[in-house]
Design a protein around this motif. Sequence first.
Motif, PDB file in Angstrom:
ATOM      1  N   ILE A  68       0.852  -1.191   0.000  1.00  0.00           N
ATOM      2  CA  ILE A  68       0.000   0.000   0.000  1.00  0.00           C
ATOM      3  C   ILE A  68       0.886   1.238   0.000  1.00  0.00           C
ATOM      4  N   VAL A  69       0.459   2.262  -0.703  1.00  0.00           N
ATOM      5  CA  VAL A  69       1.210   3.514  -0.700  1.00  0.00           C
ATOM      6  C   VAL A  69       0.364   4.617  -0.061  1.00  0.00           C
ATOM      7  N   SER A  70       1.043   5.470   0.645  1.00  0.00           N
ATOM      8  CA  SER A  70       0.435   6.674   1.195  1.00  0.00           C
ATOM      9  C   SER A  70       0.961   7.835   0.369  1.00  0.00           C
ATOM     10  N   VAL A  71       0.063   8.541  -0.294  1.00  0.00           N
ATOM     11  CA  VAL A  71       0.450   9.618  -1.195  1.00  0.00           C
ATOM     12  C   VAL A  71       0.236  10.955  -0.492  1.00  0.00           C
ATOM     13  N   ALA A  72       1.333  11.667  -0.264  1.00  0.00           N
ATOM     14  CA  ALA A  72       1.287  12.974   0.387  1.00  0.00           C
ATOM     15  C   ALA A  72       2.101  13.965  -0.428  1.00  0.00           C
ATOM     16  N   SER A  73       1.910  13.905  -1.715  1.00  0.00           N
ATOM     17  CA  SER A  73       2.642  14.779  -2.633  1.00  0.00           C
ATOM     18  C   SER A  73       1.782  16.009  -2.962  1.00  0.00           C
ATOM     19  N   PRO A  74       2.360  17.009  -3.622  1.00  0.00           N
ATOM     20  CA  PRO A  74       1.584  18.197  -3.994  1.00  0.00           C
ATOM     21  C   PRO A  74       0.392  17.840  -4.899  1.00  0.00           C
ATOM     22  N   PRO A  75      -0.671  18.656  -4.857  1.00  0.00           N
ATOM     23  CA  PRO A  75      -1.912  18.355  -5.587  1.00  0.00           C
ATOM     24  C   PRO A  75      -1.737  18.015  -7.056  1.00  0.00           C
ATOM     25  N   PRO A  79      -2.798  12.851  -9.153  1.00  0.00           N
ATOM     26  CA  PRO A  79      -3.532  11.991 -10.109  1.00  0.00           C
ATOM     27  C   PRO A  79      -2.642  10.966 -10.808  1.00  0.00           C
ATOM     28  N   GLN A  80      -1.473  11.389 -11.273  1.00  0.00           N
ATOM     29  CA  GLN A  80      -0.585  10.452 -11.977  1.00  0.00           C
ATOM     30  C   GLN A  80      -0.023   9.406 -11.026  1.00  0.00           C
ATOM     31  N   ILE A  81       0.383   9.833  -9.831  1.00  0.00           N
ATOM     32  CA  ILE A  81       0.938   8.878  -8.865  1.00  0.00           C
ATOM     33  C   ILE A  81      -0.100   7.832  -8.493  1.00  0.00           C
ATOM     34  N   ILE A  82      -1.318   8.258  -8.223  1.00  0.00           N
ATOM     35  CA  ILE A  82      -2.373   7.324  -7.831  1.00  0.00           C
ATOM     36  C   ILE A  82      -2.712   6.376  -8.979  1.00  0.00           C
ATOM     37  N   THR A  83      -2.788   6.895 -10.176  1.00  0.00           N
ATOM     38  CA  THR A  83      -3.043   6.055 -11.349  1.00  0.00           C
ATOM     39  C   THR A  83      -1.934   5.022 -11.520  1.00  0.00           C
ATOM     40  N   ASP A  84      -0.695   5.459 -11.391  1.00  0.00           N
ATOM     41  CA  ASP A  84       0.438   4.535 -11.535  1.00  0.00           C
ATOM     42  C   ASP A  84       0.441   3.492 -10.418  1.00  0.00           C
ATOM     43  N   ALA A  85       0.125   3.916  -9.202  1.00  0.00           N
ATOM     44  CA  ALA A  85       0.094   2.976  -8.075  1.00  0.00           C
ATOM     45  C   ALA A  85      -0.981   1.913  -8.280  1.00  0.00           C
ATOM     46  N   ALA A  86      -2.150   2.337  -8.715  1.00  0.00           N
ATOM     47  CA  ALA A  86      -3.235   1.382  -8.972  1.00  0.00           C
ATOM     48  C   ALA A  86      -2.844   0.414 -10.089  1.00  0.00           C
ATOM     49  N   ALA A  87      -2.220   0.932 -11.128  1.00  0.00           N
ATOM     50  CA  ALA A  87      -1.785   0.077 -12.232  1.00  0.00           C
ATOM     51  C   ALA A  87      -0.724  -0.923 -11.776  1.00  0.00           C
ATOM     52  N   VAL A  92      -4.030   2.251  -2.218  1.00  0.00           N
ATOM     53  CA  VAL A  92      -3.641   3.658  -2.113  1.00  0.00           C
ATOM     54  C   VAL A  92      -4.394   4.340  -0.984  1.00  0.00           C
ATOM     55  N   VAL A  93      -3.649   5.091  -0.186  1.00  0.00           N
ATOM     56  CA  VAL A  93      -4.217   5.993   0.805  1.00  0.00           C
ATOM     57  C   VAL A  93      -3.794   7.391   0.387  1.00  0.00           C
ATOM     58  N   CYS A  94      -4.776   8.265   0.243  1.00  0.00           N
ATOM     59  CA  CYS A  94      -4.498   9.646  -0.115  1.00  0.00           C
ATOM     60  C   CYS A  94      -5.416  10.517   0.729  1.00  0.00           C
ATOM     61  N   GLU A  95      -4.853  11.229   1.686  1.00  0.00           N
ATOM     62  CA  GLU A  95      -5.690  11.970   2.623  1.00  0.00           C
ATOM     63  C   GLU A  95      -6.350  13.198   2.001  1.00  0.00           C
ATOM     64  N   LYS A  96      -5.856  13.633   0.893  1.00  0.00           N
ATOM     65  CA  LYS A  96      -6.389  14.818   0.248  1.00  0.00           C
ATOM     66  C   LYS A  96      -6.970  14.426  -1.100  1.00  0.00           C
ATOM     67  N   PRO A  97      -7.724  15.300  -1.709  1.00  0.00           N
ATOM     68  CA  PRO A  97      -8.297  14.968  -3.028  1.00  0.00           C
ATOM     69  C   PRO A  97      -7.213  14.582  -4.034  1.00  0.00           C
ATOM     70  N   PHE A  98      -7.508  13.597  -4.844  1.00  0.00           N
ATOM     71  CA  PHE A  98      -6.539  13.196  -5.862  1.00  0.00           C
ATOM     72  C   PHE A  98      -6.880  13.779  -7.227  1.00  0.00           C
ATOM     73  N   ALA A  99      -7.866  14.636  -7.296  1.00  0.00           N
ATOM     74  CA  ALA A  99      -8.213  15.310  -8.530  1.00  0.00           C
ATOM     75  C   ALA A  99      -8.110  16.821  -8.316  1.00  0.00           C
ATOM     76  N   LEU A 100      -7.894  17.526  -9.387  1.00  0.00           N
ATOM     77  CA  LEU A 100      -7.753  18.978  -9.291  1.00  0.00           C
ATOM     78  C   LEU A 100      -9.077  19.715  -9.410  1.00  0.00           C
ATOM     79  N   SER A 101     -10.131  19.005  -9.870  1.00  0.00           N
ATOM     80  CA  SER A 101     -11.452  19.622  -9.973  1.00  0.00           C
ATOM     81  C   SER A 101     -12.506  18.499  -9.880  1.00  0.00           C
ATOM     82  N   LEU A 102     -13.767  18.870  -9.696  1.00  0.00           N
ATOM     83  CA  LEU A 102     -14.825  17.858  -9.658  1.00  0.00           C
ATOM     84  C   LEU A 102     -14.995  17.154 -10.993  1.00  0.00           C
ATOM     85  N   ALA A 103     -14.744  17.866 -12.067  1.00  0.00           N
ATOM     86  CA  ALA A 103     -14.857  17.258 -13.390  1.00  0.00           C
ATOM     87  C   ALA A 103     -13.851  16.147 -13.539  1.00  0.00           C
TER      88      ALA A 103
END
Length: 103
Positions: A68-75, A79-87, A92-103
């Motif tokens: 499991i990875v804990s992602v605490a990188s800049p906003p 998205p790329q780190i989480i996508t790569d980790a899932a692949a 994945v644990v990410c305490e903050k939003p992993f997207a830059l917008s709701l879209a």
Amino acid sequence: MRFGLIGCGWIVERDHIPAMLASDQVEIVATADVSADRARLAARIAGIPESAAYSDYRALLERDDVDIVSVASPPGTRPQIITDAAAAGKHVVCEKPFALSLA
């Protein structure tokens, strides 16, 4: 759970690592940060070898011992780190939003 920490800023140093070390269910096995110095510092704080510290998170994702990875990188990087980790088959644990917008 064997964790890899991606993003090793002050919050990881001061909060995440101490909380993980206090748990008997968590083992920190690797760290990664674009700053090799920060990755090595986090590894030292976590009590793991500096050889388990990476300046490229993708090297951490290649490790078989990271469950499991804990992602605490800049906003903008999440998205790329989480996508790569899932692949890579990592949880994945990410305490903050992993997207830059709701879209």
